[in-house]
Design an enzyme around this catalytic site. Structure first.
Site, PDB file in Angstrom:
ATOM      1  CE  LYS A   1     -17.986 -68.915 -51.612  1.00 47.79           C
ATOM      2  NZ  LYS A   1     -18.884 -68.016 -50.847  1.00 47.79           N
TER       3      LYS A   1
ATOM      4  NE  ARG B   1     -15.229 -63.544 -53.772  1.00 49.50           N
ATOM      5  CZ  ARG B   1     -14.793 -64.204 -52.705  1.00 49.50           C
ATOM      6  NH1 ARG B   1     -14.209 -65.351 -52.812  1.00 49.50           N
ATOM      7  NH2 ARG B   1     -14.937 -63.692 -51.502  1.00 49.50           N
TER       8      ARG B   1
ATOM      9  NE  ARG C   1     -18.380 -66.065 -41.341  1.00 51.98           N
ATOM     10  CZ  ARG C   1     -18.114 -66.128 -42.634  1.00 51.98           C
ATOM     11  NH1 ARG C   1     -18.071 -67.293 -43.240  1.00 51.98           N
ATOM     12  NH2 ARG C   1     -17.905 -65.029 -43.327  1.00 51.98           N
TER      13      ARG C   1
ATOM     14  NE  ARG D   1     -14.545 -63.783 -42.734  1.00 52.89           N
ATOM     15  CZ  ARG D   1     -14.818 -64.441 -43.863  1.00 52.89           C
ATOM     16  NH1 ARG D   1     -14.885 -65.770 -43.866  1.00 52.89           N
ATOM     17  NH2 ARG D   1     -15.035 -63.790 -44.991  1.00 52.89           N
TER      18      ARG D   1
ATOM     19  NE  ARG E   1     -17.685 -60.616 -47.127  1.00 51.86           N
ATOM     20  CZ  ARG E   1     -17.973 -61.456 -46.119  1.00 51.86           C
ATOM     21  NH1 ARG E   1     -18.357 -60.979 -44.949  1.00 51.86           N
ATOM     22  NH2 ARG E   1     -17.861 -62.746 -46.284  1.00 51.86           N
TER      23      ARG E   1
END
Ligand code: AP5
Length: 212
Positions: A14, A89, A125, A159, A170
């Site tokens: 996204k 969300r 990532r 992160r 998550r």
């Protein structure tokens, strides 16, 4: 306003797509995750609160998030085009947006992608602290202190919520909330879907077609 919301699991792309679509400066891109991480970096009250939830992979309370997004949208002219990335969300957040005719959602685009790919993308990532660009260790071997390919800025970091344990949490939370959101936007009649397991350029093209 013309508001497009991007729905999809963590890691579905996204943010990558929203940043590209907003590059021409004609579209406003709001990433609630980026807004919260900026608040954490600034050490503000909301940042201190957000850190506790983000580090655990949990969602912040709806009232906090609704206030944050309403504040961001308020100064924009009615003619604005907006992409919301990471909001809503929950169904409560979706209803809050649609409550005001000004912030009613024009389309909700669901990024569809298999879960095993998400885990690989997220745990690999690395993000630039300065410009926010993200990279994958497979394509850019990570070394602490290595500078960013895009802005040559500071260094790339992982992160706190991209560790394997937090990623699992998550994704589980995403699953519990997403069904309700999909039903909500199907009922409203503005749900669209894209295959997010393709090359970045191809996905961008599909999005441009869907949003025109
Ligand atoms: P947030 O920052 O929104 O995290 P997220 O939804 O989990 O989204 P991500 O940033 O992880 O994924 P993305 O879909 O944007 O993927 P990306 O493009 O980066 O939220 C973080 C936290 O903040 C939440 O957990 C929560 O605590 C809190 N929060 C935020 N909003 C909230 C709300 N509304 N309510 C309550 N709490 C909230 O891509 C991922 C990786 O894949 C990158 O490395 C990228 O380079 C790569 N990639 C992207 N596209 C492709 C492709 N097509 N092919 C190959 N690799 C790709």
């Amino acid at each position: 306003m013309r508001i497009t919301v991007f729905l999809g699991a963590p890691g579905s792309g996204k943010g990558t797509q929203a940043k590209r679509l907003a590059e021409d400066g004609l579209v406003h891109h709001f990433s609630t995750g980026d807004m919260l991480r900026a608040a954490i970096a600034a050490g503000s009250d909301i940042g201190l609160k957000a850190k506790v939830y983000i580090d655990k992979g949990e969602l912040l309370p709806d009232d906090v998030m609704i206030e944050l997004i309403n504040k961001a949208l308020k100064p924009l002219p009615d003619s604005s085009k907006v992409i919301l990335d990471g909001f809503p969300r929950t169904v409560a957040q979706a209803e809050a947006l649609d409550k005001s005719p000004r912030s009613r959602v024009s389309e909700a685009i669901m990024f569809e992608i298999p879960e095993d790919i998400l885990v690989k993308r997220l745990t690999g990532r690395r993000v630039c602290k300065k410009c926010g660009s993200s990279f994958h260790v497979e394509f850019m071997p990570f070394e602490p202190g290595k500078s960013c390919q895009d802005c040559k800025g500071e260094f790339l970091y992982q992160r706190t919520d991209d560790s394997i344990d937090v990623v699992g949490k998550r994704l589980a939370i995403f699953k519990t909330q997403n069904e309700g959101l999909l039903s909500y936007y199907s009922r409203v009649g503005n749900l669209k879907k894209i295959d997010a397991n393709k090359q970045v350029d191809l996905i961008q093209k599909s999005l441009v077609d869907l949003m025109s």
